[in-house]
Design an enzyme around this catalytic site. Structure first.
Site, PDB file in Angstrom:
ATOM      1  N   LYS A 211       0.839  -1.198   0.000  1.00 21.48           N
ATOM      2  CA  LYS A 211       0.000   0.000   0.000  1.00 21.48           C
ATOM      3  C   LYS A 211       0.879   1.255   0.000  1.00 21.48           C
ATOM      4  O   LYS A 211       1.905   1.309   0.696  1.00 21.48           O
ATOM      5  CB  LYS A 211      -0.904  -0.013   1.240  1.00 21.48           C
TER       6      LYS A 211
ATOM      7  N   SER B  47      -9.461   2.432   2.937  1.00 19.58           N
ATOM      8  CA  SER B  47      -8.552   3.112   2.050  1.00 19.58           C
ATOM      9  C   SER B  47      -7.575   2.191   1.333  1.00 19.58           C
ATOM     10  O   SER B  47      -6.888   2.578   0.395  1.00 19.58           O
ATOM     11  CB  SER B  47      -7.752   4.163   2.830  1.00 19.58           C
TER      12      SER B  47
ATOM     13  N   SER C  57      -9.948   0.233   7.224  1.00 19.67           N
ATOM     14  CA  SER C  57      -9.333   0.356   5.898  1.00 19.67           C
ATOM     15  C   SER C  57      -8.697  -0.911   5.358  1.00 19.67           C
ATOM     16  O   SER C  57      -8.339  -0.948   4.187  1.00 19.67           O
ATOM     17  CB  SER C  57      -8.284   1.479   5.911  1.00 19.67           C
TER      18      SER C  57
END
Length: 467
Positions: free
Chosen positions: A84, A159, A183
Protein backbone atom coordinates in the site's frame (compact mmCIF):
# COMPACT_ATOMS: atom_id res chain seq x y z
CA UNK A 1 -0.41 -21.30 -28.28
CA UNK A 2 -1.90 -19.89 -25.09
CA UNK A 3 -3.63 -21.49 -22.10
CA UNK A 4 -6.24 -19.89 -19.85
CA UNK A 5 -4.39 -19.60 -16.50
CA UNK A 6 -7.13 -19.98 -13.90
CA UNK A 7 -4.81 -22.18 -11.80
CA UNK A 8 -2.14 -19.50 -11.40
CA UNK A 9 0.33 -20.15 -8.57
CA UNK A 10 -0.54 -16.64 -7.41
CA UNK A 11 -3.74 -18.21 -6.04
CA UNK A 12 -2.00 -21.09 -4.29
CA UNK A 13 -1.59 -21.28 -0.53
CA UNK A 14 1.76 -19.80 0.44
CA UNK A 15 2.83 -23.10 2.01
CA UNK A 16 2.22 -24.89 -1.31
CA UNK A 17 4.12 -22.24 -3.25
CA UNK A 18 7.11 -22.53 -0.92
CA UNK A 19 7.10 -26.32 -1.35
CA UNK A 20 7.14 -25.89 -5.13
CA UNK A 21 10.11 -23.54 -4.84
CA UNK A 22 11.90 -25.87 -2.44
CA UNK A 23 11.53 -28.87 -4.76
CA UNK A 24 12.41 -26.82 -7.88
CA UNK A 25 8.98 -27.48 -9.39
CA UNK A 26 8.54 -23.75 -9.79
CA UNK A 27 10.89 -20.78 -9.87
CA UNK A 28 10.36 -17.57 -7.86
CA UNK A 29 11.48 -15.68 -10.97
CA UNK A 30 8.80 -17.17 -13.22
CA UNK A 31 6.13 -16.53 -10.57
CA UNK A 32 7.34 -12.93 -10.19
CA UNK A 33 7.17 -12.48 -13.96
CA UNK A 34 3.63 -13.81 -14.00
CA UNK A 35 2.64 -11.45 -11.18
CA UNK A 36 4.20 -8.49 -12.98
CA UNK A 37 2.66 -9.45 -16.33
CA UNK A 38 -0.77 -9.72 -14.71
CA UNK A 39 -0.33 -6.42 -12.89
CA UNK A 40 0.68 -4.62 -16.08
CA UNK A 41 -2.12 -6.23 -18.11
CA UNK A 42 -4.90 -5.58 -15.60
CA UNK A 43 -3.91 -2.25 -14.07
CA UNK A 44 -5.28 -0.04 -16.87
CA UNK A 45 -8.75 -1.38 -16.01
CA UNK A 46 -8.41 -1.76 -12.24
CA UNK A 47 -6.08 1.10 -11.27
CA UNK A 48 -4.94 -1.04 -8.34
CA UNK A 49 -1.28 0.05 -8.60
CA UNK A 50 0.22 3.51 -8.57
CA UNK A 51 3.62 2.02 -9.47
CA UNK A 52 4.64 -1.46 -10.66
CA UNK A 53 8.17 -2.17 -9.44
CA UNK A 54 9.35 -4.65 -12.08
CA UNK A 55 13.12 -4.24 -11.68
CA UNK A 56 12.96 -4.47 -7.88
CA UNK A 57 10.64 -7.49 -7.97
CA UNK A 58 12.81 -9.44 -10.39
CA UNK A 59 15.93 -8.68 -8.34
CA UNK A 60 14.15 -9.91 -5.20
CA UNK A 61 12.87 -13.02 -7.00
CA UNK A 62 16.38 -13.84 -8.22
CA UNK A 63 17.66 -13.53 -4.65
CA UNK A 64 14.84 -15.80 -3.44
CA UNK A 65 15.71 -18.42 -6.04
CA UNK A 66 19.30 -18.36 -4.85
CA UNK A 67 18.18 -18.63 -1.22
CA UNK A 68 16.11 -21.75 -1.93
CA UNK A 69 19.07 -23.28 -3.71
CA UNK A 70 21.37 -22.45 -0.77
CA UNK A 71 18.92 -23.53 1.95
CA UNK A 72 18.66 -20.00 3.39
CA UNK A 73 15.13 -19.08 2.24
CA UNK A 74 13.32 -16.76 4.68
CA UNK A 75 9.59 -17.22 5.51
CA UNK A 76 8.17 -15.23 2.56
CA UNK A 77 10.98 -15.90 0.08
CA UNK A 78 9.69 -15.57 -3.46
CA UNK A 79 6.15 -14.65 -2.40
CA UNK A 80 4.71 -11.76 -4.48
CA UNK A 81 3.40 -9.01 -2.17
CA UNK A 82 1.83 -5.66 -3.02
CA UNK A 83 2.61 -2.65 -0.81
CA UNK A 84 0.00 0.00 0.00
CA UNK A 85 1.33 3.43 -0.94
CA UNK A 86 1.14 4.66 2.64
CA UNK A 87 4.27 2.54 3.32
CA UNK A 88 7.75 3.53 2.17
CA UNK A 89 9.96 1.50 -0.16
CA UNK A 90 13.44 2.99 -0.33
CA UNK A 91 14.09 4.72 -3.66
CA UNK A 92 10.45 4.64 -4.75
CA UNK A 93 7.75 7.32 -4.69
CA UNK A 94 5.40 7.38 -1.69
CA UNK A 95 2.41 9.50 -2.67
CA UNK A 96 0.13 8.50 0.27
CA UNK A 97 -2.57 8.77 -2.40
CA UNK A 98 -1.96 12.51 -2.75
CA UNK A 99 -1.18 14.46 -5.91
CA UNK A 100 0.88 16.92 -3.87
CA UNK A 101 3.36 14.09 -3.19
CA UNK A 102 3.43 12.52 -6.65
CA UNK A 103 7.22 13.05 -6.82
CA UNK A 104 8.14 12.28 -3.18
CA UNK A 105 10.81 9.55 -3.16
CA UNK A 106 11.30 7.59 0.06
CA UNK A 107 14.83 7.57 1.47
CA UNK A 108 14.41 4.35 3.44
CA UNK A 109 12.06 1.43 3.95
CA UNK A 110 9.49 1.94 6.70
CA UNK A 111 9.37 -0.73 9.38
CA UNK A 112 6.78 -3.06 7.81
CA UNK A 113 8.49 -2.96 4.42
CA UNK A 114 11.85 -3.62 6.05
CA UNK A 115 10.47 -6.77 7.72
CA UNK A 116 8.87 -8.01 4.51
CA UNK A 117 12.10 -7.40 2.59
CA UNK A 118 14.10 -9.31 5.20
CA UNK A 119 11.57 -12.15 4.95
CA UNK A 120 12.31 -12.48 1.23
CA UNK A 121 9.05 -11.08 -0.17
CA UNK A 122 8.89 -9.93 -3.79
CA UNK A 123 7.43 -6.41 -4.10
CA UNK A 124 5.15 -6.24 -7.13
CA UNK A 125 4.32 -2.57 -6.68
CA UNK A 126 2.79 0.28 -4.67
CA UNK A 127 -0.99 0.04 -4.45
CA UNK A 128 -3.62 2.73 -4.73
CA UNK A 129 -5.08 4.31 -1.60
CA UNK A 130 -7.46 7.02 -0.56
CA UNK A 131 -5.64 10.33 -0.06
CA UNK A 132 -3.80 10.08 3.27
CA UNK A 133 -5.99 7.06 4.07
CA UNK A 134 -8.92 9.36 4.82
CA UNK A 135 -11.74 7.59 2.96
CA UNK A 136 -13.40 4.16 3.00
CA UNK A 137 -13.32 4.12 -0.81
CA UNK A 138 -10.30 4.60 -3.06
CA UNK A 139 -10.49 7.74 -5.16
CA UNK A 140 -7.83 10.44 -5.31
CA UNK A 141 -6.37 13.02 -7.68
CA UNK A 142 -3.60 10.81 -9.04
CA UNK A 143 -5.83 9.27 -11.70
CA UNK A 144 -9.03 7.30 -12.02
CA UNK A 145 -10.66 5.48 -9.13
CA UNK A 146 -9.54 2.04 -8.02
CA UNK A 147 -12.04 -0.60 -9.20
CA UNK A 148 -13.34 -3.84 -7.76
CA UNK A 149 -12.19 -6.99 -9.63
CA UNK A 150 -15.60 -8.63 -9.06
CA UNK A 151 -17.34 -5.75 -10.88
CA UNK A 152 -15.26 -2.87 -12.19
CA UNK A 153 -18.22 -0.49 -11.96
CA UNK A 154 -18.01 -0.89 -8.17
CA UNK A 155 -15.59 0.33 -5.54
CA UNK A 156 -13.24 -2.11 -3.82
CA UNK A 157 -13.62 -0.03 -0.66
CA UNK A 158 -10.78 1.77 1.04
CA UNK A 159 -8.55 3.11 2.05
CA UNK A 160 -6.59 -0.07 1.14
CA UNK A 161 -8.62 -0.56 -2.02
CA UNK A 162 -5.58 -1.10 -4.22
CA UNK A 163 -4.16 -3.71 -1.86
CA UNK A 164 -7.34 -5.77 -1.98
CA UNK A 165 -7.87 -5.32 -5.72
CA UNK A 166 -4.28 -6.41 -6.38
CA UNK A 167 -4.80 -9.71 -4.55
CA UNK A 168 -8.34 -10.36 -5.79
CA UNK A 169 -7.17 -9.97 -9.40
CA UNK A 170 -4.32 -12.42 -8.84
CA UNK A 171 -1.42 -9.98 -9.24
CA UNK A 172 0.00 -10.71 -5.77
CA UNK A 173 -0.41 -13.46 -3.19
CA UNK A 174 -0.59 -10.98 -0.31
CA UNK A 175 -1.24 -7.27 0.12
CA UNK A 176 0.24 -5.06 2.82
CA UNK A 177 -2.62 -2.87 4.05
CA UNK A 178 -3.34 -0.60 7.02
CA UNK A 179 -6.53 -0.20 9.05
CA UNK A 180 -7.32 2.99 10.98
CA UNK A 181 -11.11 2.71 10.95
CA UNK A 182 -11.75 -0.33 8.76
CA UNK A 183 -9.33 0.36 5.90
CA UNK A 184 -8.18 -3.27 5.68
CA UNK A 185 -11.39 -5.06 6.63
CA UNK A 186 -13.76 -3.01 4.43
CA UNK A 187 -11.93 -3.60 1.12
CA UNK A 188 -11.17 -7.22 2.02
CA UNK A 189 -14.91 -7.80 2.62
CA UNK A 190 -15.81 -6.04 -0.64
CA UNK A 191 -13.36 -8.17 -2.67
CA UNK A 192 -13.87 -11.62 -1.11
CA UNK A 193 -10.64 -11.76 0.91
CA UNK A 194 -9.40 -12.24 4.43
CA UNK A 195 -8.40 -8.93 6.02
CA UNK A 196 -6.77 -8.70 9.45
CA UNK A 197 -6.56 -5.75 11.85
CA UNK A 198 -4.30 -6.99 14.67
CA UNK A 199 -4.19 -5.73 18.23
CA UNK A 200 -3.07 -2.10 18.23
CA UNK A 201 0.74 -1.71 18.14
CA UNK A 202 1.35 -5.36 17.19
CA UNK A 203 2.91 -4.40 13.84
CA UNK A 204 4.88 -1.16 14.19
CA UNK A 205 5.88 0.76 11.05
CA UNK A 206 8.95 2.58 12.31
CA UNK A 207 9.72 5.75 10.39
CA UNK A 208 6.51 5.46 8.39
CA UNK A 209 3.54 7.62 7.48
CA UNK A 210 1.51 9.12 10.29
CA UNK A 211 -2.28 9.22 10.11
CA UNK A 212 -4.88 7.88 12.57
CA UNK A 213 -1.82 6.92 14.62
CA UNK A 214 -3.85 6.26 17.78
CA UNK A 215 -5.87 3.60 15.95
CA UNK A 216 -4.10 2.39 12.80
CA UNK A 217 -2.82 -1.18 12.45
CA UNK A 218 -0.77 -2.51 9.52
CA UNK A 219 -1.88 -5.96 8.45
CA UNK A 220 -2.46 -8.39 5.59
CA UNK A 221 -5.09 -9.00 2.95
CA UNK A 222 -4.95 -12.57 1.66
CA UNK A 223 -6.96 -15.37 0.08
CA UNK A 224 -6.95 -17.48 3.23
CA UNK A 225 -6.36 -17.24 6.95
CA UNK A 226 -3.15 -19.27 6.98
CA UNK A 227 -1.56 -16.94 4.42
CA UNK A 228 -2.58 -13.94 6.52
CA UNK A 229 -1.15 -15.67 9.59
CA UNK A 230 2.25 -16.08 7.93
CA UNK A 231 2.40 -12.44 6.84
CA UNK A 232 1.24 -11.21 10.24
CA UNK A 233 3.98 -13.27 11.90
CA UNK A 234 6.57 -11.47 9.77
CA UNK A 235 5.09 -8.01 10.37
CA UNK A 236 4.96 -8.53 14.14
CA UNK A 237 8.27 -10.38 14.60
CA UNK A 238 6.49 -13.22 16.39
CA UNK A 239 4.98 -16.57 15.48
CA UNK A 240 1.21 -17.04 15.53
CA UNK A 241 0.85 -20.80 15.90
CA UNK A 242 -2.04 -22.78 14.47
CA UNK A 243 -3.90 -24.91 17.02
CA UNK A 244 -7.32 -26.39 17.67
CA UNK A 245 -9.94 -24.18 19.31
CA UNK A 246 -11.49 -25.28 22.60
CA UNK A 247 -15.24 -25.78 22.74
CA UNK A 248 -17.62 -24.30 23.43
CA UNK A 249 -16.60 -20.68 22.96
CA UNK A 250 -18.92 -17.99 24.29
CA UNK A 251 -19.81 -15.92 21.24
CA UNK A 252 -21.78 -12.66 21.15
CA UNK A 253 -23.60 -12.14 17.84
CA UNK A 254 -24.35 -8.49 17.04
CA UNK A 255 -26.41 -8.29 13.83
CA UNK A 256 -26.60 -4.47 14.14
CA UNK A 257 -24.62 -1.76 15.92
CA UNK A 258 -26.11 1.48 17.24
CA UNK A 259 -29.39 0.61 15.45
CA UNK A 260 -27.81 1.37 12.08
CA UNK A 261 -29.56 -0.33 9.11
CA UNK A 262 -28.10 -3.38 7.34
CA UNK A 263 -29.00 -4.69 3.89
CA UNK A 264 -31.34 -7.68 4.53
CA UNK A 265 -29.36 -10.01 2.24
CA UNK A 266 -26.10 -9.06 3.95
CA UNK A 267 -27.73 -9.66 7.32
CA UNK A 268 -28.92 -13.09 6.17
CA UNK A 269 -25.49 -14.04 4.82
CA UNK A 270 -23.91 -13.10 8.15
CA UNK A 271 -26.58 -14.99 10.08
CA UNK A 272 -25.85 -18.13 8.06
CA UNK A 273 -22.14 -17.77 8.88
CA UNK A 274 -22.97 -17.44 12.57
CA UNK A 275 -25.00 -20.63 12.33
CA UNK A 276 -21.81 -22.35 11.17
CA UNK A 277 -20.13 -21.25 14.41
CA UNK A 278 -22.96 -22.87 16.35
CA UNK A 279 -22.65 -26.00 14.21
CA UNK A 280 -18.95 -26.13 15.13
CA UNK A 281 -20.03 -26.56 18.73
CA UNK A 282 -19.87 -23.02 20.09
CA UNK A 283 -22.38 -21.25 22.31
CA UNK A 284 -23.71 -18.33 20.24
CA UNK A 285 -26.12 -15.79 21.65
CA UNK A 286 -27.53 -12.66 20.07
CA UNK A 287 -26.34 -9.89 22.36
CA UNK A 288 -26.98 -6.19 22.81
CA UNK A 289 -23.51 -4.92 23.72
CA UNK A 290 -23.20 -1.15 23.93
CA UNK A 291 -20.50 -0.19 21.42
CA UNK A 292 -21.70 3.40 21.11
CA UNK A 293 -19.33 6.23 21.91
CA UNK A 294 -16.33 5.30 19.77
CA UNK A 295 -16.87 8.37 17.59
CA UNK A 296 -16.46 10.78 20.52
CA UNK A 297 -12.85 9.59 20.70
CA UNK A 298 -12.16 8.82 17.06
CA UNK A 299 -13.08 12.07 15.33
CA UNK A 300 -11.18 14.60 17.47
CA UNK A 301 -8.04 12.43 17.74
CA UNK A 302 -7.91 11.90 13.97
CA UNK A 303 -8.55 15.60 13.25
CA UNK A 304 -5.88 16.74 15.69
CA UNK A 305 -3.25 14.65 13.92
CA UNK A 306 -4.41 15.64 10.44
CA UNK A 307 -4.03 19.29 11.35
CA UNK A 308 -0.63 18.74 12.96
CA UNK A 309 0.72 16.68 10.07
CA UNK A 310 -1.02 18.25 7.07
CA UNK A 311 -2.65 21.53 8.06
CA UNK A 312 -0.09 23.36 5.91
CA UNK A 313 -1.60 21.72 2.81
CA UNK A 314 -4.70 23.93 3.03
CA UNK A 315 -2.54 26.49 1.25
CA UNK A 316 -2.69 24.05 -1.71
CA UNK A 317 -6.36 23.18 -1.28
CA UNK A 318 -7.05 23.06 -5.02
CA UNK A 319 -4.68 20.09 -5.31
CA UNK A 320 -6.43 18.04 -2.60
CA UNK A 321 -9.44 15.75 -2.83
CA UNK A 322 -12.68 17.22 -1.56
CA UNK A 323 -12.73 14.82 1.41
CA UNK A 324 -9.21 15.70 2.57
CA UNK A 325 -9.86 19.42 2.13
CA UNK A 326 -13.02 19.16 4.24
CA UNK A 327 -11.14 17.14 6.86
CA UNK A 328 -8.47 19.82 7.18
CA UNK A 329 -11.03 22.63 7.25
CA UNK A 330 -12.86 20.88 10.06
CA UNK A 331 -9.58 20.18 11.85
CA UNK A 332 -8.70 23.86 11.73
CA UNK A 333 -11.75 24.63 13.91
CA UNK A 334 -11.12 21.87 16.49
CA UNK A 335 -11.34 23.29 20.04
CA UNK A 336 -8.06 23.26 21.94
CA UNK A 337 -9.16 20.72 24.56
CA UNK A 338 -11.13 18.43 22.24
CA UNK A 339 -8.36 15.90 21.65
CA UNK A 340 -7.47 15.66 25.35
CA UNK A 341 -11.11 14.99 26.18
CA UNK A 342 -11.28 12.45 23.34
CA UNK A 343 -8.33 10.55 24.81
CA UNK A 344 -10.22 10.17 28.06
CA UNK A 345 -13.24 8.95 26.10
CA UNK A 346 -11.05 6.46 24.25
CA UNK A 347 -9.68 5.00 27.47
CA UNK A 348 -13.17 4.62 28.92
CA UNK A 349 -14.35 2.96 25.71
CA UNK A 350 -11.43 0.50 25.77
CA UNK A 351 -12.21 -0.45 29.34
CA UNK A 352 -15.87 -0.99 28.49
CA UNK A 353 -15.05 -3.22 25.50
CA UNK A 354 -12.49 -5.06 27.61
CA UNK A 355 -15.32 -5.86 30.02
CA UNK A 356 -17.32 -7.47 27.21
CA UNK A 357 -14.47 -9.90 26.64
CA UNK A 358 -14.71 -11.00 30.24
CA UNK A 359 -18.21 -12.24 29.33
CA UNK A 360 -17.52 -13.48 25.79
CA UNK A 361 -14.60 -15.03 23.94
CA UNK A 362 -15.61 -13.54 20.62
CA UNK A 363 -17.80 -10.78 19.17
CA UNK A 364 -19.23 -11.44 15.70
CA UNK A 365 -20.85 -8.91 13.34
CA UNK A 366 -21.39 -8.50 9.61
CA UNK A 367 -18.26 -6.92 8.11
CA UNK A 368 -20.17 -4.17 6.30
CA UNK A 369 -23.81 -3.11 6.03
CA UNK A 370 -23.89 -3.50 2.24
CA UNK A 371 -22.00 -5.24 -0.57
CA UNK A 372 -19.68 -3.16 -2.73
CA UNK A 373 -21.59 -0.36 -4.45
CA UNK A 374 -20.99 1.62 -7.65
CA UNK A 375 -18.12 4.11 -7.57
CA UNK A 376 -19.19 7.54 -6.27
CA UNK A 377 -22.54 6.14 -5.11
CA UNK A 378 -22.32 5.53 -1.37
CA UNK A 379 -25.76 4.46 -0.21
CA UNK A 380 -27.82 7.10 1.55
CA UNK A 381 -30.66 4.63 2.21
CA UNK A 382 -30.18 1.06 3.47
CA UNK A 383 -33.14 -1.28 4.01
CA UNK A 384 -35.48 1.69 3.61
CA UNK A 385 -33.78 3.71 6.35
CA UNK A 386 -31.55 6.77 6.07
CA UNK A 387 -27.83 5.98 6.25
CA UNK A 388 -25.20 8.63 6.92
CA UNK A 389 -22.68 9.21 4.14
CA UNK A 390 -19.53 8.68 6.22
CA UNK A 391 -20.13 5.45 8.16
CA UNK A 392 -23.56 4.21 7.05
CA UNK A 393 -22.18 1.51 4.76
CA UNK A 394 -19.39 0.62 7.21
CA UNK A 395 -20.82 0.78 10.75
CA UNK A 396 -19.09 -2.32 12.13
CA UNK A 397 -15.37 -1.52 11.88
CA UNK A 398 -14.25 1.68 13.70
CA UNK A 399 -15.36 0.69 17.20
CA UNK A 400 -12.74 -2.07 17.22
CA UNK A 401 -10.01 0.39 16.17
CA UNK A 402 -10.85 2.63 19.10
CA UNK A 403 -10.94 -0.41 21.40
CA UNK A 404 -7.52 -1.50 20.10
CA UNK A 405 -8.62 -5.15 19.87
CA UNK A 406 -7.91 -7.56 16.99
CA UNK A 407 -10.60 -8.03 14.35
CA UNK A 408 -10.74 -9.69 10.97
CA UNK A 409 -13.11 -10.31 8.09
CA UNK A 410 -13.78 -13.59 6.30
CA UNK A 411 -15.71 -13.90 3.03
CA UNK A 412 -18.94 -15.81 3.63
CA UNK A 413 -21.34 -15.49 0.65
CA UNK A 414 -22.19 -13.60 -2.52
CA UNK A 415 -24.98 -11.02 -2.39
CA UNK A 416 -26.19 -9.88 -5.81
CA UNK A 417 -23.00 -11.29 -7.28
CA UNK A 418 -20.66 -9.46 -4.88
CA UNK A 419 -18.82 -10.93 -1.87
CA UNK A 420 -19.74 -10.02 1.69
CA UNK A 421 -17.94 -10.88 4.90
CA UNK A 422 -18.35 -11.85 8.52
CA UNK A 423 -16.30 -9.96 11.15
CA UNK A 424 -14.76 -11.62 14.22
CA UNK A 425 -13.22 -9.65 17.09
CA UNK A 426 -11.40 -10.89 20.19
CA UNK A 427 -9.82 -9.47 23.33
CA UNK A 428 -6.70 -7.33 23.19
CA UNK A 429 -3.68 -9.53 22.55
CA UNK A 430 -5.74 -12.58 21.49
CA UNK A 431 -4.61 -12.43 17.85
CA UNK A 432 -3.46 -16.05 17.69
CA UNK A 433 -6.76 -17.26 19.13
CA UNK A 434 -8.69 -15.09 16.64
CA UNK A 435 -6.77 -16.54 13.68
CA UNK A 436 -7.41 -20.08 14.88
CA UNK A 437 -11.17 -19.54 15.23
CA UNK A 438 -11.23 -17.84 11.83
CA UNK A 439 -9.41 -20.73 10.19
CA UNK A 440 -11.97 -23.23 11.51
CA UNK A 441 -14.87 -21.04 10.36
CA UNK A 442 -13.22 -20.48 6.97
CA UNK A 443 -13.16 -24.24 6.37
CA UNK A 444 -16.82 -24.55 7.37
CA UNK A 445 -17.94 -21.67 5.15
CA UNK A 446 -16.18 -22.92 2.01
CA UNK A 447 -16.41 -19.59 0.18
CA UNK A 448 -15.92 -20.05 -3.57
CA UNK A 449 -13.97 -17.32 -5.46
CA UNK A 450 -14.00 -19.07 -8.86
CA UNK A 451 -15.97 -16.28 -10.56
CA UNK A 452 -13.39 -13.58 -9.96
CA UNK A 453 -10.46 -15.87 -10.73
CA UNK A 454 -11.98 -16.81 -14.07
CA UNK A 455 -12.65 -13.18 -14.86
CA UNK A 456 -8.98 -12.25 -14.40
CA UNK A 457 -7.36 -15.32 -15.94
CA UNK A 458 -4.25 -14.36 -17.88
CA UNK A 459 -3.40 -16.13 -21.11
CA UNK A 460 0.05 -17.68 -20.76
CA UNK A 461 2.21 -19.73 -23.12
CA UNK A 462 1.22 -23.41 -23.37
CA UNK A 463 3.62 -25.63 -21.46
CA UNK A 464 4.12 -23.13 -18.64
CA UNK A 465 4.75 -24.96 -15.41
CA UNK A 466 2.00 -25.86 -13.01
CA UNK A 467 1.99 -27.87 -9.81
Amino acid sequence: MLNDRTDSPLYWPIAKLREAYLHRDLSPVEVAREALDRAEAFNPELNAYLEITRTLALDQATSAERAFRDGTAAPLAGIPVSIKDTFDISGHVSTRGAAVYRDAVARADSGCVRRLRAAGAVFVGKTNTAEFGQSATTENRLGGPCRNPWDTECTPGGSSGGASASVAAGTACLGLAADGGGSTRIPAAFTGLVGVKPTYDTCPDEGGFRAMSDFVCPGPVAWRVDDARQMLSVLSDRAFASSAVRRPLRIAWLPRLEMRPVDPQVAEAARCAVEQLAALGHAVEEADLDLAGWDAAFGPMVLEEEWRERGHLLARASELTGYERRTLELASTLPAQAAASAREDAEQFRQRVGGFFEQYDLIVTPSTAVPAFPIDARPRVIDGQPADWLWGAFPFSPAFNVAGVPALTLPCQLVRGMPVGIQLAAARGADEFLLNVAEELEAALGFEPAAVRSKWALLVPAGSRSA
